[in-house]
Design an enzyme around this catalytic site. Structure first.
Site, PDB file in Angstrom:
ATOM      1  N   GLU A 121      20.984 -61.379   3.848  1.00 62.38           N
ATOM      2  CA  GLU A 121      19.971 -60.628   3.890  1.00 62.38           C
ATOM      3  C   GLU A 121      19.097 -61.973   3.111  1.00 62.38           C
ATOM      4  O   GLU A 121      17.987 -62.555   2.938  1.00 62.38           O
ATOM      5  CB  GLU A 121      19.603 -59.834   3.293  1.00 62.38           C
ATOM      6  CG  GLU A 121      20.479 -58.505   4.241  1.00 62.38           C
ATOM      7  CD  GLU A 121      20.445 -57.223   3.565  1.00 62.38           C
ATOM      8  OE1 GLU A 121      21.079 -57.094   2.699  1.00 62.38           O
ATOM      9  OE2 GLU A 121      19.987 -56.208   4.260  1.00 62.38           O
ATOM     10  N   GLU A 141      26.947 -53.386   7.699  1.00 61.00           N
ATOM     11  CA  GLU A 141      26.483 -52.284   6.737  1.00 61.00           C
ATOM     12  C   GLU A 141      27.111 -50.779   7.410  1.00 61.00           C
ATOM     13  O   GLU A 141      27.606 -49.505   7.500  1.00 61.00           O
ATOM     14  CB  GLU A 141      25.551 -52.080   6.101  1.00 61.00           C
ATOM     15  CG  GLU A 141      25.297 -53.223   5.043  1.00 61.00           C
ATOM     16  CD  GLU A 141      24.704 -54.725   5.395  1.00 61.00           C
ATOM     17  OE1 GLU A 141      24.666 -55.077   6.391  1.00 61.00           O
ATOM     18  OE2 GLU A 141      24.247 -54.993   4.504  1.00 61.00           O
TER      19      GLU A 141
END
Ligand code: DAK
Length: 267
Positions: A121, A141
């Site tokens: 990210e 995740e």
């Protein structure tokens, strides 16, 4: 100012910021989280800096949020981070300060190994990504039972074709650098020992341009996503008009005619 988790090196108008917790594959603990915020503030506020390169020490760019700290409950809890965390880079900064506009200056991710979860990210929030042949990319995740909260579900579908972005997000699998290059997630694939030279040469090329023009181009590129075409055209014309009033816009053509390197001062 020296940091505990980030190495900061400024050469001329280019800064190389190196995430520096190699023993944890540069996982983002609270300390790094807060230091990243400071790095972004410095980038935004220091006029001597025009471009930043972000890279990692050791064999990872960044393996994401520090899972051990999270497991030990040492990290701020999710709710406070989401709603009112004190400027967490994983919330406010990933989604707003790291929204490719607010620093006002380009950031190049030089991905030297794993870029996973929050690490990917970070790279997605940069303007340009280049990587080494041993790099890999993923959003694990989902395999850990939580949500990629640092912008991957927003940015991946804007950067990659939909099917590819969704495969990354929903499988949580890791993809190698060749694949990332083929997809266009990164713009250059280089050997390890060439990474910083390549990143720095791109950074210096950008830093040699008129800073206000660079800033206006980024603003238009990122700040108009939800505008109509005619709104974008108006904003583009307005930006062009403003930039045309600057000293630097006189200097560029003058230097061309005089056959010399232009000297831009951001005015
Ligand atoms: N956190 C803490 N330590 C980590 C780590 C991590 N993410 N990744 C690796 N390490 C540590 C390992 O525990 C190991 O430490 P020791 O055992 O030596 O003490 C050391 O780094 C070396 O790692 P490995 O021994 O595992 O090395 P391998 O080459 O075998 O494997 C690996 C490398 C990258 C495949 C593996 O380490 C791995 O799977 N790491 C976890 C990657 C991961 O799942 N990352 C995603 C984390 S979740 C939010 C916004 C964003 C986020 C959260 C919230 N909000 C807005 C609220 C982001 C979330 C994430 O990033």
């Amino acid at each position: 100012m020296a940091y505990e988790t980030i190495d900061w090196q400024q050469n001329g108008s280019v800064v190389i910021a190196t995430l520096n917790r190699p023993e944890s594959l540069n996982a983002i603990n609270q300390k790094m989280d807060h230091e990243l915020i400071d790095v972004l503030d410095r980038l935004r506020n220091d006029n001597s800096i025009r471009v930043m390169v972000l890279t990692g020490a050791g064999r990872a760019f960044c393996a994401g949020d520090d899972i051990k700290e999270r497991d030990a409950g040492e990290n701020e809890n999710e709710l406070s981070r989401d709603l009112s965390g004190p400027g967490s880079v994983l919330t406010n900064n990933y989604l707003s300060l790291w929204n490719n506009v607010d620093t006002g200056k380009p950031i190049i991710a030089a991905v030297n190994g794993y870029a996973l979860g929050g690490g990917l990210e970070l790279a997605l929030a940069c303007d340009i990504r280049i990587a080494t042949t041993n790099a890999s990319f993923g959003t694990p995740e989902i395999t850990l039972g939580f949500f990629p909260g640092g912008g991957a579900p927003l940015r991946l579908p804007r950067i990659l074709p939909g099917s590819i972005a969704m495969e990354m997000l929903l499988t949580g699998d890791r993809f190698d650098a060749e694949t990332a290059y083929r997809w266009g997630l990164i713009s250059h694939l280089v050997e390890q020992d060439e990474l910083l030279d390549k990143a720095t040469s791109i950074a210096e090329r950008i830093a040699s341009h008129a800073p206000l023009a660079v800033r206006a181009v980024r603003e238009l590129a990122y700040g108009t996503n939800d505008m109509t075409l005619s709104q974008v055209q108006r904003m583009s014309a307005f930006s062009r008009w403003i930039i045309q009033q600057t000293d630097d816009a006189q200097e560029g053509p003058r230097a061309f005619v005089e056959k010399r390197q232009a000297e831009y001062h951001g005015r």
